[in-house]
Design a protein around this motif. Sequence first.
Motif, PDB file in Angstrom:
ATOM      1  N   TYR A   1       0.750  -1.124   0.029  1.00 44.58           N
ATOM      2  CA  TYR A   1       0.133  -0.007   0.115  1.00 44.58           C
ATOM      3  C   TYR A   1       0.909   1.065  -0.038  1.00 44.58           C
ATOM      4  O   TYR A   1       1.964   1.435   0.575  1.00 44.58           O
ATOM      5  CB  TYR A   1      -1.093   0.023   1.293  1.00 44.58           C
ATOM      6  N   ALA A   2       0.365   2.466  -0.599  1.00 44.55           N
ATOM      7  CA  ALA A   2       0.747   3.753  -0.517  1.00 44.55           C
ATOM      8  C   ALA A   2       0.008   4.359   0.812  1.00 44.55           C
ATOM      9  O   ALA A   2      -1.225   3.866   0.826  1.00 44.55           O
ATOM     10  CB  ALA A   2       0.688   4.684  -1.731  1.00 44.55           C
ATOM     11  N   VAL A   3       0.383   5.195   1.198  1.00 44.96           N
ATOM     12  CA  VAL A   3      -0.185   6.254   2.100  1.00 44.96           C
ATOM     13  C   VAL A   3      -0.381   7.657   1.876  1.00 44.96           C
ATOM     14  O   VAL A   3       0.617   8.244   1.412  1.00 44.96           O
ATOM     15  CB  VAL A   3       0.378   6.003   3.606  1.00 44.96           C
ATOM     16  N   GLY A   4      -1.576   8.026   1.891  1.00 45.89           N
ATOM     17  CA  GLY A   4      -1.827   9.583   1.439  1.00 45.89           C
ATOM     18  C   GLY A   4      -1.787  10.280   2.462  1.00 45.89           C
ATOM     19  O   GLY A   4      -0.853  10.388   3.398  1.00 45.89           O
ATOM     20  N   HIS A   5      -2.994  10.921   2.918  1.00 46.76           N
ATOM     21  CA  HIS A   5      -3.058  11.813   4.203  1.00 46.76           C
ATOM     22  C   HIS A   5      -2.792  11.097   5.381  1.00 46.76           C
ATOM     23  O   HIS A   5      -3.573   9.963   5.687  1.00 46.76           O
ATOM     24  CB  HIS A   5      -4.560  12.537   4.178  1.00 46.76           C
ATOM     25  N   ILE A   6      -2.399  11.505   6.441  1.00 48.78           N
ATOM     26  CA  ILE A   6      -2.402  11.206   7.628  1.00 48.78           C
ATOM     27  C   ILE A   6      -2.734  11.956   8.806  1.00 48.78           C
ATOM     28  O   ILE A   6      -2.413  13.293   8.769  1.00 48.78           O
ATOM     29  CB  ILE A   6      -0.828  10.619   8.048  1.00 48.78           C
ATOM     30  N   ILE A   7      -3.646  11.820   9.586  1.00 52.48           N
ATOM     31  CA  ILE A   7      -4.305  12.518  10.468  1.00 52.48           C
ATOM     32  C   ILE A   7      -3.687  12.312  12.050  1.00 52.48           C
ATOM     33  O   ILE A   7      -3.990  11.100  12.241  1.00 52.48           O
ATOM     34  CB  ILE A   7      -5.891  12.603  10.661  1.00 52.48           C
ATOM     35  N   PRO A   8      -3.031  13.336  12.536  1.00 52.19           N
ATOM     36  CA  PRO A   8      -2.311  12.634  13.933  1.00 52.19           C
ATOM     37  C   PRO A   8      -3.101  12.650  14.972  1.00 52.19           C
ATOM     38  O   PRO A   8      -3.904  13.306  14.905  1.00 52.19           O
ATOM     39  CB  PRO A   8      -1.068  13.807  13.921  1.00 52.19           C
ATOM     40  N   LYS A   9      -2.688  12.105  15.875  1.00 51.32           N
ATOM     41  CA  LYS A   9      -3.590  12.095  17.337  1.00 51.32           C
ATOM     42  C   LYS A   9      -3.755  13.507  17.701  1.00 51.32           C
ATOM     43  O   LYS A   9      -4.904  13.751  18.380  1.00 51.32           O
ATOM     44  CB  LYS A   9      -2.725  11.210  18.479  1.00 51.32           C
ATOM     45  N   HIS A  10      -2.583  14.307  17.659  1.00 54.42           N
ATOM     46  CA  HIS A  10      -2.997  15.821  18.471  1.00 54.42           C
ATOM     47  C   HIS A  10      -3.925  16.636  17.671  1.00 54.42           C
ATOM     48  O   HIS A  10      -4.394  17.469  18.041  1.00 54.42           O
ATOM     49  CB  HIS A  10      -1.650  16.306  18.529  1.00 54.42           C
ATOM     50  N   LYS A  11      -4.579  16.010  16.484  1.00 52.53           N
ATOM     51  CA  LYS A  11      -5.513  16.738  15.716  1.00 52.53           C
ATOM     52  C   LYS A  11      -6.901  16.295  15.889  1.00 52.53           C
ATOM     53  O   LYS A  11      -7.846  16.704  15.105  1.00 52.53           O
ATOM     54  CB  LYS A  11      -5.144  16.926  14.270  1.00 52.53           C
ATOM     55  N   LEU A  12      -7.125  14.997  16.573  1.00 52.93           N
ATOM     56  CA  LEU A  12      -8.372  14.244  16.761  1.00 52.93           C
ATOM     57  C   LEU A  12      -9.403  14.845  17.499  1.00 52.93           C
ATOM     58  O   LEU A  12     -10.494  14.618  17.163  1.00 52.93           O
ATOM     59  CB  LEU A  12      -8.188  12.870  17.045  1.00 52.93           C
ATOM     60  N   ASP A  13      -9.106  15.913  18.457  1.00 57.23           N
ATOM     61  CA  ASP A  13     -10.011  16.502  19.111  1.00 57.23           C
ATOM     62  C   ASP A  13     -10.953  17.335  18.189  1.00 57.23           C
ATOM     63  O   ASP A  13     -12.036  17.468  18.407  1.00 57.23           O
ATOM     64  CB  ASP A  13      -9.203  17.488  20.000  1.00 57.23           C
ATOM     65  N   ASP A  14     -10.211  18.091  17.091  1.00 57.26           N
ATOM     66  CA  ASP A  14     -11.169  18.908  16.470  1.00 57.26           C
ATOM     67  C   ASP A  14     -11.323  18.237  14.853  1.00 57.26           C
ATOM     68  O   ASP A  14     -12.139  18.763  14.144  1.00 57.26           O
ATOM     69  CB  ASP A  14     -10.301  20.105  16.001  1.00 57.26           C
ATOM     70  N   LEU A  15     -11.145  16.936  14.913  1.00 55.48           N
ATOM     71  CA  LEU A  15     -11.563  16.030  13.398  1.00 55.48           C
ATOM     72  C   LEU A  15     -13.082  16.199  13.395  1.00 55.48           C
ATOM     73  O   LEU A  15     -13.593  15.694  14.412  1.00 55.48           O
ATOM     74  CB  LEU A  15     -10.754  14.742  13.317  1.00 55.48           C
ATOM     75  N   ASN A  16     -13.550  16.567  12.295  1.00 58.04           N
ATOM     76  CA  ASN A  16     -14.940  16.494  12.117  1.00 58.04           C
ATOM     77  C   ASN A  16     -15.198  15.722  10.846  1.00 58.04           C
ATOM     78  O   ASN A  16     -14.302  15.498  10.082  1.00 58.04           O
ATOM     79  CB  ASN A  16     -15.626  17.799  12.104  1.00 58.04           C
ATOM     80  N   GLU A  17     -16.667  15.547  10.455  1.00 63.12           N
ATOM     81  CA  GLU A  17     -16.929  14.687   9.191  1.00 63.12           C
ATOM     82  C   GLU A  17     -16.256  15.304   8.104  1.00 63.12           C
ATOM     83  O   GLU A  17     -16.075  14.721   7.097  1.00 63.12           O
ATOM     84  CB  GLU A  17     -18.569  14.717   9.147  1.00 63.12           C
ATOM     85  N   GLU A  18     -16.388  16.875   7.843  1.00 64.88           N
ATOM     86  CA  GLU A  18     -15.911  17.393   6.561  1.00 64.88           C
ATOM     87  C   GLU A  18     -14.472  17.149   6.221  1.00 64.88           C
ATOM     88  O   GLU A  18     -13.951  16.870   5.375  1.00 64.88           O
ATOM     89  CB  GLU A  18     -16.265  18.960   6.649  1.00 64.88           C
ATOM     90  N   MET A  19     -13.513  17.393   7.514  1.00 60.78           N
ATOM     91  CA  MET A  19     -12.233  17.058   7.383  1.00 60.78           C
ATOM     92  C   MET A  19     -11.866  15.475   6.935  1.00 60.78           C
ATOM     93  O   MET A  19     -10.966  15.126   6.277  1.00 60.78           O
ATOM     94  CB  MET A  19     -11.472  17.719   8.524  1.00 60.78           C
ATOM     95  N   LEU A  20     -12.758  14.741   7.571  1.00 64.86           N
ATOM     96  CA  LEU A  20     -12.367  13.423   7.445  1.00 64.86           C
ATOM     97  C   LEU A  20     -12.759  12.839   5.689  1.00 64.86           C
ATOM     98  O   LEU A  20     -12.043  12.322   5.420  1.00 64.86           O
ATOM     99  CB  LEU A  20     -13.262  12.326   8.333  1.00 64.86           C
TER     100      LEU A  20
END
Length: 245
Positions: A182-201
């Motif tokens: 596999y190749a890996v595209g975007h990565i969302i880190p733990k320190h940004k998960l507080d603010d992660l919402n449906e639109e950003m996902l």
Amino acid sequence: MKYAIIISPNDASQNIKKFLDEFSVEYHEVDKESIYCENLDKEIKGDVFIFATTHRSEKGVPSLTVHAPGNWGSADLGGKENELCVAPATVIRKLYLSLKEKFDGVVSLEVTHHGPFMKKPVCFLEIGCSEKEWVDPALGKILGKVLKELVNSKFEECKTVIGIGGGHYAPTFNRTLEKTEYAVGHIIPKHKLDDLNEEMLKQAFERNQEKVELVLLDWKGLGPHKDKIILLLDKLGYPHERSKK
């Protein structure tokens, strides 16, 4: 595939530039730092943009890194607030594995972060982490060779995932590149998960050059956000697995 390699005024870029000249690799030179080159794809033609530049870290460990740009929240270092670029996952995989072949030190992905914003696929290829490494000709030559190999290679699209969880240098997803197809595209880190919402996902899943087949979860690296992330993924209908599996 036409690659637009971008050289900035900083020391690492200028170091790499010498070897692009030596290896007869075409590039484009700009007069500002890479993270502020907003909408450069409107000025320069290319299918995939690669900024060959510096990486900074307080830890000071010599390293070579690669990542996609974008902002999970505020645009403190270029780009647009709450806007991701298109991640060229296959290119990121090729660059990462080529760096691993040529450098005995630290080679790492980084999570998606900083600017600039553009609509064409774009990634960063970096020398880190201090003035000493930026001007080291041995490191400049490695990146020059990696870019030469890339522009002379045939583009064969890889199966692609995005990653959620873990720290900035994404060790879980480094292993994904090294141990799977596999190749890996975007990565969302733990320190940004507080603010992660449906639109950003949705952006993380959709703004990749390739179709994303799967979301990989660094399960321990999700911390207290496990239930929230699973609920979001299930709501959007995105297939997901723990990275260990």
